[in-house]
Every structure is written in structure tokens, then in C-alpha cells.
Design a protein around this motif. Structure first.
Motif, mmCIF file in Angstrom:
data_model
loop_
_atom_site.group_PDB
_atom_site.id
_atom_site.type_symbol
_atom_site.label_atom_id
_atom_site.label_comp_id
_atom_site.label_asym_id
_atom_site.label_seq_id
_atom_site.Cartn_x
_atom_site.Cartn_y
_atom_site.Cartn_z
ATOM 1 N N ALA A 21 0.511 -0.860 -0.418
ATOM 2 C CA ALA A 21 0.232 -0.104 0.018
ATOM 3 C C ALA A 21 0.547 1.123 -0.261
ATOM 4 O O ALA A 21 0.280 2.125 -0.930
ATOM 5 C CB ALA A 21 -0.753 0.112 1.424
ATOM 6 N N TYR A 22 2.269 0.976 0.946
ATOM 7 C CA TYR A 22 3.170 2.843 0.484
ATOM 8 C C TYR A 22 3.599 2.658 0.000
ATOM 9 O O TYR A 22 2.835 3.563 -1.570
ATOM 10 C CB TYR A 22 3.324 2.171 1.933
ATOM 11 N N VAL A 28 1.076 7.007 -6.985
ATOM 12 C CA VAL A 28 0.471 7.728 -6.900
ATOM 13 C C VAL A 28 1.238 8.947 -6.929
ATOM 14 O O VAL A 28 0.737 9.760 -7.865
ATOM 15 C CB VAL A 28 -0.732 7.831 -6.454
ATOM 16 N N THR A 29 1.373 9.490 -5.597
ATOM 17 C CA THR A 29 2.355 10.799 -5.404
ATOM 18 C C THR A 29 3.263 11.461 -6.427
ATOM 19 O O THR A 29 3.287 12.461 -6.888
ATOM 20 C CB THR A 29 3.311 10.750 -3.626
ATOM 21 N N TYR A 139 -7.669 1.959 0.396
ATOM 22 C CA TYR A 139 -6.904 1.213 0.804
ATOM 23 C C TYR A 139 -5.998 1.582 2.364
ATOM 24 O O TYR A 139 -5.972 0.127 2.667
ATOM 25 C CB TYR A 139 -6.062 1.868 -0.356
ATOM 26 N N LEU A 140 -5.558 2.489 2.684
ATOM 27 C CA LEU A 140 -4.792 2.825 3.675
ATOM 28 C C LEU A 140 -5.991 2.612 5.168
ATOM 29 O O LEU A 140 -7.030 3.332 4.730
ATOM 30 C CB LEU A 140 -3.776 3.906 3.346
ATOM 31 N N PRO A 141 -5.342 2.844 5.998
ATOM 32 C CA PRO A 141 -5.833 3.082 7.322
ATOM 33 C C PRO A 141 -6.516 4.336 7.201
ATOM 34 O O PRO A 141 -5.916 5.166 7.338
ATOM 35 C CB PRO A 141 -4.738 2.744 8.565
ATOM 36 N N TYR A 148 -1.530 10.329 5.070
ATOM 37 C CA TYR A 148 -1.145 10.191 3.770
ATOM 38 C C TYR A 148 -1.409 11.538 2.786
ATOM 39 O O TYR A 148 -0.634 11.243 2.108
ATOM 40 C CB TYR A 148 -1.567 8.806 3.249
ATOM 41 N N GLN A 149 -2.674 11.595 3.387
ATOM 42 C CA GLN A 149 -2.598 12.908 2.620
ATOM 43 C C GLN A 149 -2.328 14.051 2.394
ATOM 44 O O GLN A 149 -2.026 14.561 1.314
ATOM 45 C CB GLN A 149 -4.741 13.781 2.648
#
Length: 531
Positions: A21-22, A28-29, A139-141, A148-149
Motif C-alpha cells: 500500500a505504501y 500515485v504521488t 486502501y490505507l488505514p 497519507y493525504q
């Protein structure tokens, strides 16, 4: 903040390995950063590109119009495509489009090819932001979404408004503007490789729900094209004084109204977007404020850039450095928002007030600037603006990430970013028009006082004459140069006055919009929209 729902959007599957996920978030980033470079390539590098293609202003305007139209349309179209084809297919499609368009822009020697490439860059960017942002949120917690955002925002907010202008300006002055496309090409390869390796396969192929609403898509395009053209080019034609601007705006607004009406009447399975998501109070708040945030971000960024270039007299590279110093302070704003929201339990719905307060102070500060302002004066305002902007955007994003069910995240991401982009175009057009009119008004006010009968003017003319003759210029040449020099000084002072006034206008917009937004949210609750 309590989560609304844990069910994933259609086509999304839980990731078994957190490490994967990371890695996907990093991919994506990376692609979001590519979109950031694409969004700013016609900014500081615009004059160099226009000159190389020998394009007129009308021809070159389509490089931005094509990009923005495609991006706005795909913010909305991407919602349905994310449901029907799943995030893996859509993210890989975006990465391939980034690869192809970056290569095409880098080698293009025709303006038509360049415009076509910009169109597909907009498609790739619109799909990536809608699918990618909802992908990370789903997907991420959810309890770690602030961090993450923030990482994603570095690619979607900071790079377009901080690092990209500096790199564009430096390359345009020291090398070649095409190098930025080669950089984007390399980053596209990295992002595509990461996603290809770590994106999970869908457990089941997503099922198309019903036939696509092609009439709705046509209405969307018919709304976006004229409105985008009017917002970008209306000031050049003096807005309502030009008949075709009025016709285009009327057609665009009518098409937009028909599109919204059609989406509300169609069954959910057929519509491109489900507007029932606006019933969620937290999302409704973020949706409305996104327009104001876009006005502030893009509008103030454009005015700040104008101050650095036209008042301080900096070139493209140094202008980029000043903007980078200010906007990079967004990271501190992100960190402050994370601390208050994640560790102190602050409500994301109340945090935008803090961010807007910092920005109001920054704009009020720079509105008092003069033509002799030092660089530190501008940088101080830019740093405070960046800090407030970080708090504002992260809290708004968390408002809709936590405020809607996970199954509705693609819809939330698409509508939020659509509103933010429209707000940005509104801000640029409004402030650009205001600066133009204020500049003309200032010159007309100053000019009558620049006569030999005015003591101040006569004294300044004498000092200017003395400076010119002391530098070796003959008396006759000095007398010839003085009128043109005085005209330049008049124009410069008018520009300074109009630019500083534009920051006061932003403050007025914020102070007027804030209670209106609060009233809309209150009205929503009173009338039961949120049920």
C-alpha cells in the motif's frame, strides 16, 4: 472523527501487505507530481514556448484551454470509470498517458501536436487525481489518513505551486523548456513501474452497471469548453463588451444546468455522478469551500507571482525561488493540521477558519506594500500564506475523506477537485480583470497631476534631469528621455497600486464568503438535506 462506512468502492480490494500500500501511494504521488509539472509548464515557460512555436496569443491560449477542459471533464468522467474498470486499470492508463504525452511534448515541433498532447495530459491528470486520491483514501488505514493525504498533497499542491515554477523558470532561462518534459517522462516511468509492480489485481473484474450516459457527457463537454474559454480569455475581450463572450457563457451555463438536472433524474447506475453525496454535512462543507480555496490558492498565487516579476523586477528563475520559499511552508501548515486533528482531536470542519485567518493576515500585510518594498516583505507574506494554505487544504481534504462512506470516495474526490479547479479559474479571471481595470484607473488619476505646474512633479523632474546629466547624458538628450521615463514610472506605480489592491479584494472575498458558507451549511441541516 468517527468513520462513516468501511465498505470499499466497487472494484477495490483490501491490500494484504501494508508495504504494498505504501509503495502504491508512492507511485500515485510520483504521477501526481508529473501532473503538477504539466499544469505549470505554460506558466513561467509560456513566453519561451510561444516564441519557439511562433504562436499568436489566441493560438497559444488553446494550450491551456485544452489541458483544463480535458482535466475538468475527466474529474467527473473518472468517477464512473473508477467504478466500472477498477483503480488498477485506470491508474495504469493514466501512467501510460503521462508517458506518451511527456515524450510527445518533448519532441514536438508543431503547435497543433503540442495542443493535442496537452489535451491528453489533461485527461491523464483528471483521471489520476480522481482515482488516485480515492484509491489512497480507500486502501490505507483511515486513522492515518492525515499523514497519507499530506504526502499526496505534496505532489498535488506544493509541486505545482512551488517547485515546478522554479524548475520551469530555471530551465527556461538557463537551458531549454523541453527539459521539464523529459523530467516528467522519467518520473512517469518510475511511477508506472511502481504501480505495475505493487497494484493489486482485482479479485473479480468490475462489472459495468448500465450503458453510459453519452448525452450527459456531451452536455458536460458543452458546459466546460465555453466556460473555460470565457474564464481564461474573457479579460482580453473586456468581458460583456464582447458579444461572443456573452453567448459562450450563456451556452456554457445552460449546458451545465441541463447536465446537473439530467444527472439528478437518471438512475444512479446510469448517471456519471451521484449528487446525493452532498447530503453528508462534512462533505457538503468541503465541496462548497473548495471553490473559495481554489480562488485563494490560484488567484493569490498569480498575484504574488506578478508582484515578484513586475514590482521586484525578478526574472523567471528568481521568481520561482521566491514562490518556492513561500509555498514550501505549506508543509509546516500540513504538520500543524495533523497535530491538531490527529493528536488533539480537532474537528476538520472547524480547521479551515484557522487557515483562512493566517491567509487574511498575509494578504493584508502585502496590501500595504509600495514600489520600494524589500524582498523580505514579500517573502514574509508568502510564508504566512503558505502556512495557512497548508492548514486549509489538508483539513478540507480530511473533511471529505472521513465524512463520506468509502464506497463514495471516487465521487467525493472527483467533485471536490472539480470545484477546486473551477474556483482557481474564477480567482485568476476575477483578480486579473480587477488588476487591469485598477491599473487603468490609477493611471487616469495620476496623469492629471503630472504637469509642470505641480510643485512635486517639477521637483522630481529636476532631480531626474540632474541624475541623467551627471551620468554623462547631454542636456538635450536628458530632456528627450524624461517624458518616457516619467511615463514608465507612472505605469509602474499604477501596477503596484492595482496589485496591492487585489490582495485587499481577496480579503474582502474571504470575509464575505465565510458567513455565506456557514449559512449554507446551517440551511442544509435545517432543511434536512443531510438525511
Amino acid at each position: 472523527m468517527e468513520t462513516v462506512s468501511d465498505s470499499l468502492p466497487a472494484g477495490y480490494t483490501e491490500m494484504k501487505q501494508p508495504r504494498d500500500a505504501y509503495w502504491c501511494m508512492a507511485g500515485v504521488t510520483c504521477l501526481a507530481a508529473v501532473d503538477g509539472f504539466n499544469a505549470t509548464i505554460t506558466g513561467l515557460s509560456g513566453p519561451f514556448i510561444q516564441g519557439e512555436f511562433h504562436a499568436t496569443p489566441d493560438q497559444f491560449a488553446w494550450t491551456s484551454i485544452a489541458y483544463l477542459v480535458a482535466k475538468l471533464v475527466c474529474f467527473i468522467i473518472g468517477i464512473r470509470l473508477a467504478h466500472d474498470f477498477g483503480p488498477r486499470r485506470m491508474l495504469l492508463l493514466s501512467s501510460l498517458l503521462f508517458l506518451a504525452t511527456s515524450f510527445t511534448v518533448a519532441i514536438s515541433d508543431s503547435l497543433d501536436i503540442f495542443i493535442a498532447a496537452r489535451l491528453f495530459q489533461g485527461i491523464a491528470g483528471g483521471l489520476l487525481i480522481t482515482v488516485g486520491q480515492s484509491f489512497i483514501a480507500a486502501y490505507l488505514p483511515r486513522d492515518r489518513q492525515p499523514t497519507y493525504q499530506m504526502i499526496l498533497a505534496i505532489g498535488t499542491v506544493i509541486l505545482p505551486s512551488a517547485l515546478a515554477p522554479f524548475i520551469n523558470g530555471w530551465l527556461a532561462e538557463e537551458a531549454d523548456w523541453r527539459v521539464i518534459s523529459w523530467i516528467a517522462y522519467g518520473m512517469s516511468i518510475i511511477g508506472a513501474g511502481i504501480l505495475l509492480r505493487y497494484l493489486p489485481q482485482e479479485s473479480e473484474p468490475p462489472q459495468r452497471r448500465e450503458a453510459y450516459d453519452w448525452l450527459g457527457a456531451a452536455l458536460l463537454v458543452a458546459a466546460v469548453v465555453p466556460v473555460t474559454y470565457v474564464l481564461l480569455e474573457g479579460n482580453r475581450y473586456n468581458w460583456w463588451d464582447d458579444r461572443h463572450v456573452c453567448i459562450l457563457l450563456a451556452v456554457g451555463l445552460a449546458a451545465a444546468a441541463l447536465f446537473v438536472l439530467r444527472q439528478c433524474l437518471l438512475p444512479v447506475g446510469r448517471a456519471w455522478v451521484d449528487f446525493r453525496i452532498l447530503r453528508h454535512p462534512h462533505y457538503f462543507f468541503a465541496f462548497v469551500v473548495a471553490v473559495l480555496a481554489g480562488v485563494i490558492l490560484f488567484g493569490s498565487g498569480g498575484m504574488l507571482s506578478a508582484v515578484v516579476t513586475k514590482v521586484l523586477g525578478y526574472g523567471a528563475r528568481d521568481t520561482g525561488m521566491v514562490l518556492m520559499a513561500g509555498t514550501s511552508n505549506c508543509i509546516l501548515g500540513f504538520a500543524a493540521a495533523i497535530f491538531l486533528i490527529q493528536f488533539k482531536g480537532a474537528d476538520p470542519m472547524k480547521m479551515p477558519v484557522i487557515g483562512l485567518s493566517f491567509m487574511v493576515f498575509a494578504f493584508w500585510w502585502i496590501s500595504g506594500a509600495t514600489s520600494n518594498m524589500p524582498e523580505q516583505y514579500v517573502i514574509t507574506a508568502a510564508l504566512v500564506r503558505g502556512f495557512g494554505m497548508g492548514i486549509l487544504f489538508l483539513s478540507l481534504t480530511l473533511d471529505w475523506v472521513w465524512g463520506v462512506p468509502r464506497a463514495d470516495l471516487p465521487t467525493a474526490a472527483g467533485l471536490f477537485n472539480f470545484n477546486r479547479q473551477v474556483g482557481g479559474m474564477l480567482g485568476m479571471s476575477t483578480l486579473g480583470t480587477y488588476v487591469t481595470h485598477q491599473g487603468h484607473a490609477a493611471q487616469s488619476i495620476f496623469a492629471p497631476h503630472l504637469t509642470a505646474s505641480t510643485a512635486t512633479f517639477a521637483d522630481y523632474q529636476s532631480r531626474l534631469f540632474a541624475e541623467l546629466t551627471s551620468s554623462g547624458i547631454s542636456a538635450d538628450q536628458a530632456q528627450t528621455l524624461i517624458p518616457s521615463l516619467m511615463g514608465g514610472i507612472l505605469k509602474r506605480e499604477a501596477v503596484v497600486l492595482s496589485l496591492t489592491d487585489s490582495f485587499l479584494l481577496i480579503v474582502v472575498i474571504i470575509l464575505c464568503a465565510a458567513p455565506c458558507i456557514g449559512g449554507l451549511v446551517g440551511f442544509q441541516k435545517l432543511t434536512g438535506w443531510d438525511h
